[in-house]
Design a protein around this motif. Structure first.
Motif, PDB file in Angstrom:
ATOM      1  N   ARG A   1     -16.145   2.420 -33.018  1.00  0.00           N
ATOM      2  CA  ARG A   1     -16.018   2.841 -31.611  1.00  0.00           C
ATOM      3  C   ARG A   1     -16.810   1.896 -30.710  1.00  0.00           C
ATOM      4  O   ARG A   1     -16.382   1.580 -29.597  1.00  0.00           O
ATOM      5  CB  ARG A   1     -16.511   4.286 -31.467  1.00  0.00           C
TER       6      ARG A   1
ATOM      7  N   GLU B   1     -21.117   9.234 -22.464  1.00  0.00           N
ATOM      8  CA  GLU B   1     -20.382   8.372 -23.390  1.00  0.00           C
ATOM      9  C   GLU B   1     -20.566   6.891 -23.062  1.00  0.00           C
ATOM     10  O   GLU B   1     -20.687   6.054 -23.956  1.00  0.00           O
ATOM     11  CB  GLU B   1     -18.902   8.756 -23.408  1.00  0.00           C
TER      12      GLU B   1
ATOM     13  N   SER C   1     -16.934   5.169 -38.220  1.00  0.00           N
ATOM     14  CA  SER C   1     -16.224   5.544 -36.991  1.00  0.00           C
ATOM     15  C   SER C   1     -17.047   5.176 -35.759  1.00  0.00           C
ATOM     16  O   SER C   1     -16.514   4.669 -34.769  1.00  0.00           O
ATOM     17  CB  SER C   1     -15.935   7.046 -36.971  1.00  0.00           C
ATOM     18  N   LEU C   2     -18.362   5.420 -35.858  1.00  0.00           N
ATOM     19  CA  LEU C   2     -19.250   5.111 -34.726  1.00  0.00           C
ATOM     20  C   LEU C   2     -19.315   3.593 -34.508  1.00  0.00           C
ATOM     21  O   LEU C   2     -19.164   3.118 -33.370  1.00  0.00           O
ATOM     22  CB  LEU C   2     -20.651   5.678 -35.000  1.00  0.00           C
TER      23      LEU C   2
ATOM     24  N   GLU D   1      -8.353  11.994 -26.298  1.00  0.00           N
ATOM     25  CA  GLU D   1      -7.922  11.790 -27.690  1.00  0.00           C
ATOM     26  C   GLU D   1      -8.615  12.787 -28.616  1.00  0.00           C
ATOM     27  O   GLU D   1      -9.833  12.925 -28.621  1.00  0.00           O
ATOM     28  CB  GLU D   1      -8.282  10.371 -28.133  1.00  0.00           C
ATOM     29  N   ALA D   2      -7.820  13.469 -29.404  1.00  0.00           N
ATOM     30  CA  ALA D   2      -8.404  14.462 -30.301  1.00  0.00           C
ATOM     31  C   ALA D   2      -8.845  13.790 -31.591  1.00  0.00           C
ATOM     32  O   ALA D   2      -8.178  12.888 -32.069  1.00  0.00           O
ATOM     33  CB  ALA D   2      -7.362  15.535 -30.629  1.00  0.00           C
ATOM     34  N   PRO D   3      -9.958  14.229 -32.134  1.00  0.00           N
ATOM     35  CA  PRO D   3     -10.380  13.656 -33.407  1.00  0.00           C
ATOM     36  C   PRO D   3      -9.391  14.037 -34.504  1.00  0.00           C
ATOM     37  O   PRO D   3      -8.749  15.086 -34.430  1.00  0.00           O
ATOM     38  CB  PRO D   3     -11.745  14.283 -33.652  1.00  0.00           C
ATOM     39  N   HIS D   4      -9.290  13.163 -35.505  1.00  0.00           N
ATOM     40  CA  HIS D   4      -8.414  13.479 -36.640  1.00  0.00           C
ATOM     41  C   HIS D   4      -8.916  14.743 -37.322  1.00  0.00           C
ATOM     42  O   HIS D   4     -10.102  15.028 -37.315  1.00  0.00           O
ATOM     43  CB  HIS D   4      -8.441  12.340 -37.653  1.00  0.00           C
TER      44      HIS D   4
ATOM     45  N   LEU E   1     -19.202  19.384 -26.227  1.00  0.00           N
ATOM     46  CA  LEU E   1     -18.781  18.371 -25.253  1.00  0.00           C
ATOM     47  C   LEU E   1     -17.880  18.987 -24.186  1.00  0.00           C
ATOM     48  O   LEU E   1     -17.896  18.583 -23.025  1.00  0.00           O
ATOM     49  CB  LEU E   1     -18.068  17.212 -25.947  1.00  0.00           C
TER      50      LEU E   1
ATOM     51  N   LYS F   1     -18.679  20.553 -38.182  1.00  0.00           N
ATOM     52  CA  LYS F   1     -19.426  19.663 -37.283  1.00  0.00           C
ATOM     53  C   LYS F   1     -18.556  19.237 -36.109  1.00  0.00           C
ATOM     54  O   LYS F   1     -19.005  19.223 -34.969  1.00  0.00           O
ATOM     55  CB  LYS F   1     -19.879  18.423 -38.058  1.00  0.00           C
ATOM     56  N   ARG F   2     -17.310  18.869 -36.425  1.00  0.00           N
ATOM     57  CA  ARG F   2     -16.381  18.432 -35.379  1.00  0.00           C
ATOM     58  C   ARG F   2     -16.172  19.545 -34.357  1.00  0.00           C
ATOM     59  O   ARG F   2     -16.160  19.314 -33.155  1.00  0.00           O
ATOM     60  CB  ARG F   2     -15.018  18.102 -35.986  1.00  0.00           C
TER      61      ARG F   2
ATOM     62  N   ARG G   1     -18.107  22.039 -33.677  1.00  0.00           N
ATOM     63  CA  ARG G   1     -19.320  22.312 -32.895  1.00  0.00           C
ATOM     64  C   ARG G   1     -19.514  21.286 -31.801  1.00  0.00           C
ATOM     65  O   ARG G   1     -19.724  21.625 -30.645  1.00  0.00           O
ATOM     66  CB  ARG G   1     -20.536  22.326 -33.824  1.00  0.00           C
ATOM     67  N   ILE G   2     -19.423  20.000 -32.185  1.00  0.00           N
ATOM     68  CA  ILE G   2     -19.672  18.973 -31.171  1.00  0.00           C
ATOM     69  C   ILE G   2     -18.543  18.964 -30.143  1.00  0.00           C
ATOM     70  O   ILE G   2     -18.781  18.776 -28.950  1.00  0.00           O
ATOM     71  CB  ILE G   2     -19.901  17.579 -31.805  1.00  0.00           C
ATOM     72  N   GLY G   3     -17.332  19.262 -30.616  1.00  0.00           N
ATOM     73  CA  GLY G   3     -16.193  19.317 -29.705  1.00  0.00           C
ATOM     74  C   GLY G   3     -16.404  20.387 -28.649  1.00  0.00           C
ATOM     75  O   GLY G   3     -16.240  20.151 -27.448  1.00  0.00           O
TER      76      GLY G   3
ATOM     77  N   VAL H   1     -18.429   8.816 -40.819  1.00  0.00           N
ATOM     78  CA  VAL H   1     -18.952   8.982 -39.462  1.00  0.00           C
ATOM     79  C   VAL H   1     -19.656   7.704 -39.000  1.00  0.00           C
ATOM     80  O   VAL H   1     -19.528   7.298 -37.838  1.00  0.00           O
ATOM     81  CB  VAL H   1     -19.859  10.243 -39.363  1.00  0.00           C
TER      82      VAL H   1
ATOM     83  N   LEU I   1     -15.649  11.673 -32.731  1.00  0.00           N
ATOM     84  CA  LEU I   1     -14.770  10.490 -32.688  1.00  0.00           C
ATOM     85  C   LEU I   1     -13.594  10.646 -33.642  1.00  0.00           C
ATOM     86  O   LEU I   1     -13.679  11.390 -34.623  1.00  0.00           O
ATOM     87  CB  LEU I   1     -15.559   9.249 -33.116  1.00  0.00           C
ATOM     88  N   PRO I   2     -12.491   9.941 -33.373  1.00  0.00           N
ATOM     89  CA  PRO I   2     -11.392   9.915 -34.345  1.00  0.00           C
ATOM     90  C   PRO I   2     -11.925   9.402 -35.680  1.00  0.00           C
ATOM     91  O   PRO I   2     -12.659   8.411 -35.701  1.00  0.00           O
ATOM     92  CB  PRO I   2     -10.406   8.914 -33.747  1.00  0.00           C
TER      93      PRO I   2
END
Lengths: 181, 263
Positions: free
Chosen positions: A29, A137, A25-26, A100-103, A125, A117-118, A120-122, A22, B55-56
């Motif tokens: 990004r 963002e 990735s951040l 774009e969808a997260p992996h 958002l 976690k993904r 929940r945050i998805g 994570v 994020l991806p």
């Protein structure tokens, strides 16, 4: 963290394995450069190692702490190298990447935990309006100022502030609501 | 500014969007310890820190961990030269490198290339070490022999016997250093051909009554050494000779004489 505070390198190793995905990735990004993102990644964990003694669990989770350290370093670099994209570039890209969808999980932080976690945050958002989400963002990932965000979105300053404030409050409420269910 | 207004500034504060004036006021308020605003700040920060999970997913190269652990190991080593800490750091680096090797397929090509070059470097160094080991063993043997020669030559009472080529050994020569007290001998040969196929050279000490075997040797292996016991009833040694004998040697000489000398 207690083991980190006792200078146990194995603890740092475990912490890295748990959060490298994570944090990297951040960083990636924000700076959009793998080599630079890796430098930020190691810097963040090195800083965590040095400052483990000052970590206060009552003020937030270890993950949140690492993420905050990472964002602040990455944004600093973005500003320092003067490579910040124009507001227009950012806007175009944000639009392109918006859907774009997260992996799917599989990361090191415990696959199940990460998937949760993904999700929940998805979901949280999703609850934001597209305008709120974009404003949040731009502020979070691009480190843009009010006026830059306003220019990027073509909206008045006051509206932008309101969007960000409401967006973040909404995000909080949604996340909190999921915790309670 | 009232608490209610300040509380509204918290979301903008966490993304770094307050102007200087607002920022100062909010900081003072938070440092004053307002429980409601402190709670607001911590909840908003926590929510924001969830953002990157959307994020991806991206994975760093395994070398990133190796660099981190090496840096931490250096710091620990500088702070206290404890070997165990260095070991931990080194083993972590090794683990990360091993991870890099295992994850080869998923690695970017340049990392795979780095690992490949490291591997071949290790192989080359291992081969070099093996060669140096062999050289070392050979040198040790040479030093041992040289020491033995010096000991023999400098021992009082050591007998030097000069041998001359005979028959098939014509044109060759040899010198024997024979230490009667230690019963050991060394033979240096010059121009001595290899023995006939399937045969070996054997050294003999000859008295008026007997021919006593002093052992077999291979001239190709450098200076030959051996021991010999001359029985007290054999009488004085008058000559030394080298014959060719079947592999393993004979109790009494059977083959041609190649070298002969008077004692």
């Amino acid at each position: 963290m207690t083991r980190m505070q006792a200078r146990d390198q194995e603890a740092l190793s475990s912490l890295f394995d748990r959060f490298r995905g994570v944090v990297f990735s951040l960083a990636l990004r924000i700076v959009r450069d793998r080599a630079e993102a890796e430098e930020i990644l190691t810097d963040v964990f090195l800083q965590a190692w040095r400052q483990a003694g000052g970590f206060d669990r009552s003020r937030g989770s270890v993950g949140a702490w690492l993420i905050t350290l990472c964002r602040s370093r990455a944004i600093d670099r973005l500003r320092a190298r003067g490579r910040r994209d124009t507001a227009l570039d950012v806007l175009t890209r944000a639009g392109r990447e918006g859907g774009e969808a997260p992996h799917a999980g599989g990361g090191p932080e415990g696959a199940a935990d990460l998937v949760l976690k993904r999700r929940r945050i998805g979901a949280a958002l999703e609850a934001l309006s597209p305008e709120q989400r974009r404003a949040v963002e731009l502020a979070y990932y691009e480190g843009l100022s009010h006026s830059e965000i306003a220019a990027a979105l073509g909206e008045p300053l006051g509206t932008v502030k309101t969007r960000i404030r409401q967006g973040l409050l909404r995000l909080r409420e949604k996340l909190a609501a999921q915790f309670q269910t | 500014m009232r608490c209610e207004e300040l509380k509204d500034l918290v979301p903008l504060h966490v993304v770094g969007l307050l102007d200087r004036d607002e920022e100062t006021k909010l900081r003072e308020h938070l440092e004053g310890g307002c429980p409601r605003c402190v709670a607001e700040l911590s909840a908003t920060s926590a929510a924001l820190a969830e953002m990157p999970y959307a994020l991806p997913a991206e994975e760093p190269s395994p070398l990133a961990k190796a660099r981190l652990m090496a840096a931490v190991g250096r710091e620990a080593g500088a702070a206290s030269p404890g070997a165990s800490r260095r070991r931990t750091a080194i083993s972590a680096v090794a683990a990360a490198l091993a991870g890099a090797l295992l994850a080869g397929g998923a690695l970017e090509r340049r990392h795979a290339a780095v690992m490949e070059s490291l591997r071949s470097q290790i192989t080359r160094q291992e081969q070099q070490l093996a060669r140096q080991d062999q050289e070392m063993t050979a040198l040790r043997e040479e030093v041992r022999r040289a020491g033995e020669t010096i000991r023999l030559v400098s021992t009082p009472g050591v007998v030097v016997v000069n041998l001359e080529g005979q028959g098939p050994g014509a044109g060759s020569a040899a010198r024997i250093f024979w230490d009667r007290s230690q019963t050991s001998w060394q033979l240096y040969a010059a121009n001595l051909q290899a023995p006939p196929p399937g045969r070996t050279y054997q050294l003999w000490l000859i008295t008026g009554k007997r021919k006593i075997s002093a052992g077999t040797f291979d001239p190709a292996a450098g200076p030959a050494t051996g021991t010999v016991q001359v029985p007290p009833d054999a009488g004085p040694v008058v000559a030394a000779a080298v014959t060719d004998e079947p592999q393993g040697g004979s109790p009494q000489p059977t083959g041609s004489i190649h070298l002969l000398g008077k004692v």
